[in-house]
Design a protein around this motif. Structure first.
Motif, PDB file in Angstrom:
ATOM      1  N   UNK A  39       0.826  -1.204   0.000  1.00  0.00           N
ATOM      2  CA  UNK A  39       0.000   0.000   0.000  1.00  0.00           C
ATOM      3  C   UNK A  39       0.863   1.257   0.000  1.00  0.00           C
ATOM      4  N   UNK A  40       1.973   1.216   0.713  1.00  0.00           N
ATOM      5  CA  UNK A  40       2.915   2.332   0.708  1.00  0.00           C
ATOM      6  C   UNK A  40       3.453   2.557  -0.706  1.00  0.00           C
ATOM      7  N   UNK A  41       3.864   1.472  -1.357  1.00  0.00           N
ATOM      8  CA  UNK A  41       4.401   1.589  -2.717  1.00  0.00           C
ATOM      9  C   UNK A  41       3.317   2.023  -3.699  1.00  0.00           C
ATOM     10  N   UNK A  42       2.084   1.565  -3.499  1.00  0.00           N
ATOM     11  CA  UNK A  42       0.980   2.023  -4.349  1.00  0.00           C
ATOM     12  C   UNK A  42       0.801   3.538  -4.229  1.00  0.00           C
ATOM     13  N   UNK A  43       0.873   4.043  -2.987  1.00  0.00           N
ATOM     14  CA  UNK A  43       0.730   5.488  -2.775  1.00  0.00           C
ATOM     15  C   UNK A  43       1.902   6.243  -3.406  1.00  0.00           C
ATOM     16  N   UNK A  44       3.090   5.655  -3.329  1.00  0.00           N
ATOM     17  CA  UNK A  44       4.256   6.286  -3.954  1.00  0.00           C
ATOM     18  C   UNK A  44       4.105   6.313  -5.472  1.00  0.00           C
ATOM     19  N   UNK A  45       3.623   5.221  -6.029  1.00  0.00           N
ATOM     20  CA  UNK A  45       3.416   5.176  -7.489  1.00  0.00           C
ATOM     21  C   UNK A  45       2.413   6.251  -7.924  1.00  0.00           C
ATOM     22  N   UNK A  46       1.304   6.388  -7.170  1.00  0.00           N
ATOM     23  CA  UNK A  46       0.323   7.419  -7.496  1.00  0.00           C
ATOM     24  C   UNK A  46       0.979   8.805  -7.483  1.00  0.00           C
ATOM     25  N   UNK A  47       1.843   9.046  -6.495  1.00  0.00           N
ATOM     26  CA  UNK A  47       2.513  10.340  -6.400  1.00  0.00           C
ATOM     27  C   UNK A  47       3.466  10.545  -7.572  1.00  0.00           C
ATOM     28  N   UNK A  48       4.194   9.499  -7.950  1.00  0.00           N
ATOM     29  CA  UNK A  48       5.102   9.609  -9.098  1.00  0.00           C
ATOM     30  C   UNK A  48       4.328   9.949 -10.364  1.00  0.00           C
ATOM     31  N   UNK A  49       3.190   9.302 -10.545  1.00  0.00           N
ATOM     32  CA  UNK A  49       2.362   9.581 -11.722  1.00  0.00           C
ATOM     33  C   UNK A  49       1.885  11.031 -11.689  1.00  0.00           C
ATOM     34  N   UNK A  50       1.465  11.507 -10.509  1.00  0.00           N
ATOM     35  CA  UNK A  50       1.023  12.906 -10.389  1.00  0.00           C
ATOM     36  C   UNK A  50       2.147  13.873 -10.752  1.00  0.00           C
ATOM     37  N   UNK A  51       3.371  13.470 -10.475  1.00  0.00           N
ATOM     38  CA  UNK A  51       4.515  14.332 -10.724  1.00  0.00           C
ATOM     39  C   UNK A  51       5.162  14.085 -12.092  1.00  0.00           C
ATOM     40  N   UNK A  52       4.533  13.259 -12.906  1.00  0.00           N
ATOM     41  CA  UNK A  52       5.016  13.052 -14.261  1.00  0.00           C
ATOM     42  C   UNK A  52       6.127  12.038 -14.405  1.00  0.00           C
ATOM     43  N   UNK A  53       6.244  11.107 -13.449  1.00  0.00           N
ATOM     44  CA  UNK A  53       7.240  10.040 -13.528  1.00  0.00           C
ATOM     45  C   UNK A  53       6.515   8.731 -13.835  1.00  0.00           C
ATOM     46  N   UNK A  54       6.815   8.134 -14.981  1.00  0.00           N
ATOM     47  CA  UNK A  54       6.161   6.888 -15.380  1.00  0.00           C
ATOM     48  C   UNK A  54       6.867   5.692 -14.752  1.00  0.00           C
ATOM     49  N   UNK A  55       6.074   4.731 -14.248  1.00  0.00           N
ATOM     50  CA  UNK A  55       6.614   3.481 -13.705  1.00  0.00           C
ATOM     51  C   UNK A  55       6.105   2.366 -14.612  1.00  0.00           C
ATOM     52  N   UNK A  56       7.015   1.813 -15.437  1.00  0.00           N
ATOM     53  CA  UNK A  56       6.594   0.947 -16.531  1.00  0.00           C
ATOM     54  C   UNK A  56       5.897  -0.322 -16.069  1.00  0.00           C
TER      55      UNK A  56
END
Length: 454
Positions: A239-256
């Motif tokens: 869940x922590x990593x899911x929240x981090x991924x959401x934040x990365x997406x909001x900031x324009x960082x793609x996680x393939x």
């Protein structure tokens, strides 16, 4: 997701208090009785705890003056009781002693590959050690705002740190490395029907917003909360990593390839991007103690084991905290610990144990951090609405506890003479409404605040 106590039978408890003064005379159960203050104090507590409606209950009460060594009142003080969230007194005191008020958590962010232009060729790895501060409650408390949640704001800052390293794309996954807390995410003895509630959320070395699962939805910024959650997370680390991924997406960082749902061993090649350092323990404890937050208590409990024993297991935590209690002069048969929060029905403490810990903390260099973390009667925390209009308001500093068959209140009170007393009031196996039990503890607290030794 505020939690008033370890387990609530109802969403709120309303306690009716009758203000009274204990000076030359005292109002006891509607009657005014003259006499010496100490005799009247003892009569008061006896009268309150032996009412017919408590015929089938067990009461443990201990009131002492640590400066003089006098015991003002004692009832079943050496007997074991379910302490409920009074267990947090033990956890917090041990943490301040063993870790120190300035202790900080460190979460390390690494990469497993090389960066080419703006693409990080590999995984973004995270090593957690139990930081509880990525929390709406924690961040709101620090800035003095009790309503606006900021857990996602912390995640946005972490995503900004990734971007600051020139990374706009991660070709691999987000993954955890290491297993600092190897046990079950839940505490020993937690009841099955608690596990679906916010106060029964599990914990792990990576935890987002006290164990809740993030969603990808986000309401407008002018609402009271800036993130939505779907209840306790089945896998807090993910869940922590899911929240981090959401934040990365909001900031324009793609996680393939998204979030990896496994814990990785340390790869041969790892390069540290940055380390996120939490606020110190002195700032964390008020968020643990005042609202009686179970998940922070469990994380602190396991952190003691990790830092002082090398492995963040519950068994290690119990052994280390038990050793600390024994070094304080606690009787070996005066406690049974199964978790750090008191949510477990298997926890047991005597009033003597609680009072001795409170006394030892008074003489500790970290006492200010401990004292300031406790709820204040009529002011904040779980006793914000209790003892108002009595001499205890703004005076009593005490930790509450609530389980199905247990109520507790233990802490400090300054008398009318300026003496700081230590008290512990534990009640088990009551069948009366909980408000009546807490009302007894509140009347004792108010009486002690008005007490004047002659």
């Amino acid at each position: 997701m505020s939690v008033h106590s370890t387990r609530r039978i109802a969403r709120s408890l309303v306690t009716g208090l009758t203000p009274f003064l204990l000076t030359a005379c005292v109002t006891v159960m509607g009657a005014v009785r003259p006499g010496s203050s100490r005799a009247e104090l003892r009569h008061l507590v006896d009268s309150l705890t032996t009412q017919p409606e408590f015929r089938n209950a067990q009461w443990g009460v201990l009131i002492v003056n640590p400066r003089t060594g006098d015991t003002l009142y004692s009832k079943n003080a050496g007997k074991l009781f379910q302490p409920a969230s009074n267990m947090k007194i033990i956890t917090s005191a041990a943490a301040l002693t063993l870790l120190g008020a300035d202790y900080t958590y460190k979460t390390t962010f690494l990469t497993s590959g090389e960066k080419r232009d703006s693409v990080m060729d590999g995984d973004l790895l995270v090593i957690g050690r139990g930081d509880p501060t990525v929390s709406d409650r924690m961040q709101g408390f620090i800035i003095g705002d009790r309503f606006r949640g900021l857990a996602t704001t912390v995640m946005d800052a972490l995503a900004d740190s990734v971007r600051a390293h020139g990374i706009n794309q991660i070709s691999g996954s987000l993954a955890r490395v290491g297993n600092a807390f190897p046990d079950s995410i839940w505490g020993v003895g937690w009841q099955w029907d608690d596990l679906g509630e916010y106060y029964g959320a599990g914990v792990d070395e990576l935890i987002f917003n006290e164990g809740t699962a993030p969603t990808t939805l986000r309401p407008a910024p002018d609402t009271l909360r800036d993130s939505l959650y779907s209840g306790p997370a089945k896998n807090p680390g993910k869940a922590y990593l899911d929240a981090l991924k959401d934040a990365l997406v909001r900031k324009g960082v793609a996680v393939e390839t998204g979030v990896m749902d496994t814990i990785l061993s340390a790869p041969m090649q790892m390069d540290t991007l940055f380390v996120f350092t939490s606020r110190p323990l002195r700032d964390i404890l008020p968020v643990l103690m005042k609202p009686s937050q179970n998940q922070i208590a469990e994380l602190v409990f396991r952190t003691i084991a990790l830092e002082r024993g090398g492995i963040g297991s519950v068994d290690t935590a119990r052994k280390i905290v038990a050793q600390q209690l024994l070094s304080w002069g606690i009787q070996p048969d005066g406690f049974v610990m199964r978790d750090g929060s008191g949510l477990s029905d298997l926890d047991l403490l005597t009033p003597e144990t609680i009072v001795r810990v409170l006394d030892r903390m008074q003489r500790d260099t970290a006492f200010a951090a401990f004292y300031n973390s406790m709820p204040i009667a009529g002011v904040d925390g779980t006793i914000e609405k209790r003892m108002k209009g009595t001499p205890a308001e703004g005076n009593v500093r005490a930790k509450t506890g609530t389980l199905t068959k247990a109520r507790s209140l233990s802490g400090y009170v300054t008398t009318a003479d300026g003496e700081r007393l230590i008290f512990s009031v534990l009640a088990n196996n009551t069948t009366t409404p909980g408000s009546k039990v807490t009302g007894v503890a509140d009347q004792i607290g108010a009486a002690l605040a008005a007490y004047r030794e002659r």
